[in-house]
Design a protein around this motif. Structure first.
Motif, PDB file in Angstrom:
ATOM      1  N   GLN A  54      -3.127 -11.570  -2.331  1.00 41.64           N
ATOM      2  CA  GLN A  54      -2.820 -10.751  -1.157  1.00 41.64           C
ATOM      3  C   GLN A  54      -2.076 -11.578  -0.109  1.00 41.64           C
ATOM      4  O   GLN A  54      -2.501 -12.682   0.247  1.00 41.64           O
ATOM      5  CB  GLN A  54      -4.099 -10.191  -0.547  1.00 41.64           C
ATOM      6  N   THR A  76      -0.769 -10.957   3.791  1.00 41.20           N
ATOM      7  CA  THR A  76      -0.820 -10.069   4.938  1.00 41.20           C
ATOM      8  C   THR A  76      -0.096 -10.729   6.101  1.00 41.20           C
ATOM      9  O   THR A  76      -0.425 -11.852   6.483  1.00 41.20           O
ATOM     10  CB  THR A  76      -2.264  -9.754   5.340  1.00 41.20           C
ATOM     11  N   PRO A 124       0.826  -1.214   0.000  1.00 44.63           N
ATOM     12  CA  PRO A 124       0.000   0.000   0.000  1.00 44.63           C
ATOM     13  C   PRO A 124       0.855   1.257   0.000  1.00 44.63           C
ATOM     14  O   PRO A 124       1.772   1.398   0.809  1.00 44.63           O
ATOM     15  CB  PRO A 124      -0.802  -0.129   1.299  1.00 44.63           C
ATOM     16  N   GLY A 125       0.581   2.154  -0.939  1.00 44.48           N
ATOM     17  CA  GLY A 125       1.307   3.410  -1.007  1.00 44.48           C
ATOM     18  C   GLY A 125       2.696   3.324  -1.593  1.00 44.48           C
ATOM     19  O   GLY A 125       3.426   4.316  -1.600  1.00 44.48           O
TER      20      GLY A 125
END
Length: 115
Positions: free
Chosen positions: A110, A112, A41-42
């Motif tokens: 994904q 995590t 993210p980012g």
């Protein structure tokens, strides 16, 4: 058109392992090289690991000694064994195939890592 389908992502605790798989839809699939990329993210997408048709491998410094890329040509499948996972490994992981005249991407899976 060859498709790449990733699997194996999920939620894992820090320090744990996870194995990603990337299956090609064609048995006639003969890429020059394949690789795993990730996008946190980012952040921009980055190369995690790659492997050539001859078996030579390359790893990002951040994953050296923890991740292992491999391929099973008979199964047209690419793998990424991830050990000692860290929260900073959290990202969407993408499989890529370099066919010479074009690149093919999977849809992403994904990963995590919880602390």
């Amino acid at each position: 058109q060859v498709r790449l389908v990733e699997s194996g992502g999920g939620l894992v605790q820090a320090g744990g392992p996870l194995r990603l798989s990337c299956a090609a839809s064609s048995s006639a699939f003969r890429p020059n090289a394949m690789g795993w990329y990730r996008r946190a993210p980012g952040k921009q997408r980055e190369l995690v690991a790659s492997i050539t048709s001859g078996g030579s491998t390359n790893y990002a410094d951040s994953v050296k000694g923890r991740f292992t890329i491999s391929r099973d040509n008979a199964k047209n499948t690419l793998y990424l064994q991830m050990n000692s996972l860290r929260p900073e490994d959290t990202a969407v992981y993408y499989c890529n195939a370099d066919l010479g005249w074009t690149n093919i991407w999977g849809q992403g899976t994904q990963v995590t890592v919880s602390s």
